[in-house]
Design an enzyme around this catalytic site. Sequence first.
Site, mmCIF file in Angstrom:
data_model
loop_
_atom_site.group_PDB
_atom_site.id
_atom_site.type_symbol
_atom_site.label_atom_id
_atom_site.label_comp_id
_atom_site.label_asym_id
_atom_site.label_seq_id
_atom_site.Cartn_x
_atom_site.Cartn_y
_atom_site.Cartn_z
ATOM 1 C CG MET A 31 16.991 9.047 -72.817
ATOM 2 S SD MET A 31 15.765 9.244 -71.531
ATOM 3 C CE MET A 31 14.540 8.051 -72.027
ATOM 4 C CG LEU A 34 22.797 3.457 -78.398
ATOM 5 C CD1 LEU A 34 24.229 3.712 -78.866
ATOM 6 C CD2 LEU A 34 21.970 4.738 -78.512
ATOM 7 C CG HIS A 35 16.517 1.172 -81.142
ATOM 8 N ND1 HIS A 35 16.240 2.040 -82.162
ATOM 9 C CD2 HIS A 35 15.895 1.682 -80.047
ATOM 10 C CE1 HIS A 35 15.478 3.013 -81.730
ATOM 11 N NE2 HIS A 35 15.256 2.835 -80.442
ATOM 12 C CG HIS A 38 19.132 5.193 -80.809
ATOM 13 N ND1 HIS A 38 18.693 4.114 -80.081
ATOM 14 C CD2 HIS A 38 18.512 6.288 -80.296
ATOM 15 C CE1 HIS A 38 17.857 4.539 -79.137
ATOM 16 N NE2 HIS A 38 17.721 5.846 -79.257
ATOM 17 C CB SER A 187 14.944 1.878 -75.685
ATOM 18 O OG SER A 187 15.793 2.592 -76.554
HETATM 19 O O1 PAF Z 1 14.121 10.751 -77.196
HETATM 20 C C1 PAF Z 1 14.905 10.542 -76.252
HETATM 21 O O2 PAF Z 1 15.589 9.528 -76.199
HETATM 22 C C2 PAF Z 1 14.979 11.541 -75.121
HETATM 23 O O3 PAF Z 1 13.742 12.130 -74.873
HETATM 24 C C3 PAF Z 1 16.067 12.617 -75.331
HETATM 25 C C4 PAF Z 1 15.764 13.477 -76.537
HETATM 26 C C5 PAF Z 1 17.425 11.953 -75.496
HETATM 27 C C6 PAF Z 1 16.133 13.540 -74.109
HETATM 28 O O4 PAF Z 1 16.441 12.846 -72.949
#
Ligand code: PAF
Length: 286
Positions: A31, A34-35, A38, A187
């Site tokens: 979503m 980003l950190h 990710h 996040s």
């Molecule tokens: O973990 C997340 O960031 C969200 O739940 C995902 C898997 C991207 C779905 O929106």
Amino acid sequence: MTEVITNIQDMQRLARDFKRDGKSVGFVPTMGALHDGHLTMMRRSIAENDVTVISVFVNPLQFAPDEDYDAYPRDIEADTQAAKSAEVDYVFHPSVEAMYPGEIGVALKVGRLADVLEGAQRPIHFNGVVTVVNKLFNIVQPDRAYFGKKDAQQLAIIEKMVADFNHPIEIVGQDIVREADGLAKSSRNVYLTEKERQEAPELQKSLKSAEKLYREGERESKIIVEAVTTYLESHTSGHVDEVAVYSYPGLIEQQHIKGRIFISLAVKFSKARLIDNLIIGDEEID
Ligand code: PAF
């Protein structure tokens, strides 16, 4: 070169080309905001696949009306830069209108696995997660998809969804990535006040005390839950929402621990509810 794709048909066309050319595709759904957690999954995907796609999409379906959908941190420029620095091939960034163009006619509903822990606190959350992840899987058509173990319940539900819906996708669980002081990367950590940020590493320390009890032979969940709760109450100003011991990935609450378990905690600070967990024990029993 990192390319940003906003159009669903363009992404599907690329996915078809990768299949035709025999290229394996790794996918990291996010979503945004980003950190390092990710980035670790992106780097792993790049190492394990020919092509890596990440998605950046704040999914309205997984937020209840009183949750932080509007306030959720969004910065596509910074996210694209981060993806570029990691050498991701594609950033898929669709609009809400493109993903949900009209009334939703068919919805997915998670069963028992969503009735506990985060799912019990956030009743529509996991239905929204599986709906968007299904759509993203159909659009990106990955061979492997990467999810963090911090959201261990989400990971268990996605694995079940992939099995139930016969997605030909390998789900890869990534170990929790932490700050130097032990706070799990998230996040939502930006919501912590300075004082709360200083206290937040205590969450992992409380889990370490649980691990120590477990290694010393303790198998009564009640004792472990009490020890973790007392630790958190005396070391943080947050409200201890939940400390629980469940089997993993079956998510059945355990009185007497056996097999692989999941010690899960949630602490509510002024603007952020932080979760952390420890998965321990080798043998899966359900
Ligand atoms: O973990 C997340 O960031 C969200 O739940 C995902 C898997 C991207 C779905 O929106």
